[in-house]
Design an enzyme around this catalytic site. Structure first.
Site, PDB file in Angstrom:
ATOM      1  N   GLY A   7       0.774  -1.069   0.000  1.00 50.58           N
ATOM      2  CA  GLY A   7      -0.045  -0.080   0.005  1.00 50.58           C
ATOM      3  C   GLY A   7       1.012   1.233   0.041  1.00 50.58           C
ATOM      4  O   GLY A   7       1.799   1.275   0.662  1.00 50.58           O
ATOM      5  N   THR A   9      -0.140   5.086   0.077  1.00 56.75           N
ATOM      6  CA  THR A   9      -1.119   6.372  -0.036  1.00 56.75           C
ATOM      7  C   THR A   9      -0.208   7.114   0.822  1.00 56.75           C
ATOM      8  O   THR A   9       0.712   7.588   0.257  1.00 56.75           O
ATOM      9  CB  THR A   9      -2.478   6.215   0.346  1.00 56.75           C
ATOM     10  OG1 THR A   9      -3.167   5.100  -0.652  1.00 56.75           O
ATOM     11  CG2 THR A   9      -3.283   7.449   0.016  1.00 56.75           C
ATOM     12  N   HIS A  10      -0.840   7.744   1.983  1.00 52.93           N
ATOM     13  CA  HIS A  10       0.040   8.683   2.925  1.00 52.93           C
ATOM     14  C   HIS A  10       1.167   7.752   3.632  1.00 52.93           C
ATOM     15  O   HIS A  10       2.252   8.188   3.412  1.00 52.93           O
ATOM     16  CB  HIS A  10      -0.903   9.163   3.354  1.00 52.93           C
ATOM     17  CG  HIS A  10      -2.116   9.850   2.903  1.00 52.93           C
ATOM     18  ND1 HIS A  10      -1.588  10.724   1.732  1.00 52.93           N
ATOM     19  CD2 HIS A  10      -3.269  10.063   2.946  1.00 52.93           C
ATOM     20  CE1 HIS A  10      -2.997  11.380   1.353  1.00 52.93           C
ATOM     21  NE2 HIS A  10      -3.792  10.684   2.033  1.00 52.93           N
ATOM     22  N   GLU A  32       1.339  -2.045  -4.762  1.00 52.72           N
ATOM     23  CA  GLU A  32       0.134  -0.987  -4.583  1.00 52.72           C
ATOM     24  C   GLU A  32      -0.980  -1.774  -5.629  1.00 52.72           C
ATOM     25  O   GLU A  32      -0.760  -1.676  -6.810  1.00 52.72           O
ATOM     26  CB  GLU A  32       0.647   0.184  -5.033  1.00 52.72           C
ATOM     27  CG  GLU A  32      -0.566   1.228  -5.360  1.00 52.72           C
ATOM     28  CD  GLU A  32      -1.499   1.297  -4.209  1.00 52.72           C
ATOM     29  OE1 GLU A  32      -2.767   1.180  -4.560  1.00 52.72           O
ATOM     30  OE2 GLU A  32      -0.952   1.659  -2.969  1.00 52.72           O
ATOM     31  N   CYS A  42      -8.561  13.920   1.193  1.00 53.31           N
ATOM     32  CA  CYS A  42      -8.983  14.995   1.815  1.00 53.31           C
ATOM     33  C   CYS A  42      -9.434  15.991   0.924  1.00 53.31           C
ATOM     34  O   CYS A  42     -10.089  16.905   1.197  1.00 53.31           O
ATOM     35  CB  CYS A  42      -8.163  15.363   2.914  1.00 53.31           C
ATOM     36  SG  CYS A  42      -6.664  15.750   2.757  1.00 53.31           S
ATOM     37  N   GLY A 112      -4.103   1.039   4.476  1.00 58.65           N
ATOM     38  CA  GLY A 112      -5.110   1.976   4.429  1.00 58.65           C
ATOM     39  C   GLY A 112      -6.589   1.448   4.930  1.00 58.65           C
ATOM     40  O   GLY A 112      -6.730   0.373   5.589  1.00 58.65           O
ATOM     41  N   ALA A 277       3.219  -1.366  10.969  1.00 59.77           N
ATOM     42  CA  ALA A 277       1.765  -1.013  10.204  1.00 59.77           C
ATOM     43  C   ALA A 277       1.921   0.721  10.571  1.00 59.77           C
ATOM     44  O   ALA A 277       2.391   1.006  11.584  1.00 59.77           O
ATOM     45  CB  ALA A 277       0.891  -1.781  10.807  1.00 59.77           C
ATOM     46  N   LEU A 297      -6.742   9.426   9.812  1.00 59.29           N
ATOM     47  CA  LEU A 297      -6.562  10.772   9.207  1.00 59.29           C
ATOM     48  C   LEU A 297      -5.154  10.736   8.321  1.00 59.29           C
ATOM     49  O   LEU A 297      -4.169  10.254   8.947  1.00 59.29           O
ATOM     50  CB  LEU A 297      -6.475  11.818  10.363  1.00 59.29           C
ATOM     51  CG  LEU A 297      -7.558  12.271  11.202  1.00 59.29           C
ATOM     52  CD1 LEU A 297      -7.203  13.167  12.422  1.00 59.29           C
ATOM     53  CD2 LEU A 297      -8.554  12.926  10.392  1.00 59.29           C
ATOM     54  N   THR A 299      -2.974  13.069   8.442  1.00 63.47           N
ATOM     55  CA  THR A 299      -1.872  13.611   9.078  1.00 63.47           C
ATOM     56  C   THR A 299      -1.225  12.575   9.861  1.00 63.47           C
ATOM     57  O   THR A 299      -0.133  12.415  10.172  1.00 63.47           O
ATOM     58  CB  THR A 299      -2.305  14.974  10.124  1.00 63.47           C
ATOM     59  OG1 THR A 299      -3.658  14.425  10.587  1.00 63.47           O
ATOM     60  CG2 THR A 299      -2.511  16.067   9.336  1.00 63.47           C
ATOM     61  N   PHE A 423      -1.266  39.704  21.876  1.00 61.06           N
ATOM     62  CA  PHE A 423      -2.262  40.456  21.580  1.00 61.06           C
ATOM     63  C   PHE A 423      -1.899  41.680  20.420  1.00 61.06           C
ATOM     64  O   PHE A 423      -0.958  42.130  20.521  1.00 61.06           O
ATOM     65  CB  PHE A 423      -2.930  41.216  22.662  1.00 61.06           C
ATOM     66  CG  PHE A 423      -3.875  42.164  22.159  1.00 61.06           C
ATOM     67  CD1 PHE A 423      -5.094  42.021  21.715  1.00 61.06           C
ATOM     68  CD2 PHE A 423      -3.709  43.498  22.572  1.00 61.06           C
ATOM     69  CE1 PHE A 423      -5.889  42.965  21.145  1.00 61.06           C
ATOM     70  CE2 PHE A 423      -4.697  44.584  22.340  1.00 61.06           C
ATOM     71  CZ  PHE A 423      -5.759  44.276  21.534  1.00 61.06           C
TER      72      PHE A 423
END
Length: 443
Positions: A7, A9-10, A32, A42, A112, A277, A297, A299, A423
């Protein structure tokens, strides 16, 4: 050293790129199933909605780029069997039908997730589509050209983003979800109410607390969606009811959660010392509770893939855990959350307290100032911060990144009230919203 990666992807792409750099002598092979790598799902709704015109921008790598690093890329290869005792892999070339037998010293599972496809009567009708990868995105774009009534099933992030995209394209849109409100996994009711009101004002039909029972159609294509409460005409249906980890290849061979997510330790190692993994196929430490959790996710996936590369030759760098931090932009509303909400805490039977701050995002003497709402959730016994949410037309989402760090480091709401924030009238109030939450919690 032979390293096999399943796999890309990310998590897989991150692992491969880093391993190629760290271990130039290693023999790295990637299997893949698709013909592409690193698709940013996303951004799928942005692509479908035409905001992203060039889909190549949704890829940050390619098979050719990884090959140039010395990696063997077996694209469009479907891995069918893993023998963890012999440390072998059986795969099929989906183009030629050729069978492949390979061995490994270290195996990295970055397989994934896949959209949940409920066993609903009529789900095989034409124009009932899934939304996950690049090819599915292209199919949605193609089929939506002639569609006028679009139904999205599932009110999570991808679902609501697609609702926005279709409404902007002039479609008659219905959103169906079995829960009582949208985005219930990420935000509490006082936040989702605001988004739902905006949807209804734009003519979007919300069918909450409704379960799809069947799809009906003629000539092979869907024409209506029937739920336990009503019937909705539709010539295009997008299923977005959630994701499940793709882990069937190692079922019974490594420790998993009940949903099939692979459990990994702080070095991304599974219960099998030769298997690691990362990404949507696995579960990692969730800092608000300290237990393993499944939080798919992008990220998280990129961080985990990078850590796999650091640790595959031996434990080097620990995973610090996750808060499940995420953000969303819908129409002119910006929202984000991290850690536990009151809703998720209740589902886990965790007692929490919360404080909510509503204020202008900057002083009223400025030409414009938007309303902002922030909620911080904490442990009533220890005062340790467990979660936070924000929503505003102003972009205050970076405040949730700050509160994610606070959760990760174990900060209390008492300390939060006096953290040093700048501020400047263009950006915020003399007392930052985050400070205000901390002060209010300790009054």
């Amino acid at each position: 050293m032979k390293i096999a990666v399943i796999g890309s992807t990310h998590a897989g792409t991150a692992a491969v790129k880093n391993m190629a750099h760290l271990y130039p002598e290693a023999e790295i092979t990637v299997y893949e199933r698709n013909d592409n790598v690193s698709f940013l799902s996303c951004g799928l709704a942005l692509y479908v909605g035409g905001v992203v015109e060039d889909p190549q921008g949704l890829f940050y790598s390619s098979p050719e780029a990884l090959q140039e690093l010395g990696v063997t890329m077996k694209m469009q290869h479907d891995v069918e069997e893993i023998d963890t005792e012999k440390q072998t892999i059986k795969a099929t070339n989906l183009v030629t039908g050729e069978n492949v037998l390979d061995s490994y010293d270290k195996l990295i599972m970055t397989t994934g997730s896949w959209p949940v496809t409920p066993n609903i009567e009529g789900i095989d009708l034409g124009n009932v589509l899934l939304a996950k990868n690049y090819n599915q995105a292209n199919t949605i774009i193609d089929r939506s050209k002639d569609a006028t009534k679009v139904t999205v099933v599932g009110g999570g992030y991808i679902g609501v983003e697609l609702v926005e995209a279709f409404e902007k394209a002039g479609k008659d849109v219905t959103l169906i979800d079995g829960a009582d409100r949208i985005l219930n996994k990420y935000l509490d009711p006082e936040f989702t109410d605001q988004v739902e009101e905006d949807f209804r004002n734009r003519g979007i039909t919300l069918a909450m607390n409704e379960t799809v029972q069947r799809f009906e159609g003629e000539s092979g294509n869907v024409q209506r969606v029937l739920t336990n409460q009503g019937s909705y005409e539709a010539d295009l249906v997008i299923m977005c009811v959630g994701f499940r980890p793709n882990t069937g290849l190692v079922k019974g061979k490594v420790d998993m959660l009940e949903n099939g997510a692979i459990k990994v330790d702080e070095y991304m190692q599974t219960s099998d010392a030769n298997i690691y993994a990362a990404g949507d196929c696995c579960a990692v430490k969730y800092n608000p509770t300290g237990s393993h959790a499944y939080i798919p996710l992008a990220t998280n996936a990129v961080r985990m893939g990078t850590l796999v590369a650091r640790n595959v030759m031996g434990p080097t760098m620990k995973h610090v855990g996750t808060q499940g931090t995420s953000g969303l932009h819908i129409y002119d509303l910006n929202m984000a959350s991290t850690g536990l909400t009151e809703t998720s805490a209740s589902m886990m039977d965790i007692h929490v307290k919360s404080v909510t701050i509503e204020d202008s995002h900057r002083p009223d003497f400025m030409p414009t100032a938007e309303k902002a709402k922030m909620k911080v959730t904490y442990d009533p016994a220890t005062h340790r911060i467990l979660g936070a949410q924000v929503i505003s037309k102003a972009d205050l989402t970076q405040s949730i990144n700050t509160l994610s760090v606070c959760i990760q480091t174990g900060m209390t709401v008492d300390e939060l009230g006096f953290v040093d924030f700048f501020f400047q009238p263009h950006f915020n109030q003399p007392w930052n919203l985050i400070n205000q939450a901390g002060l209010a919690a300790t009054q």
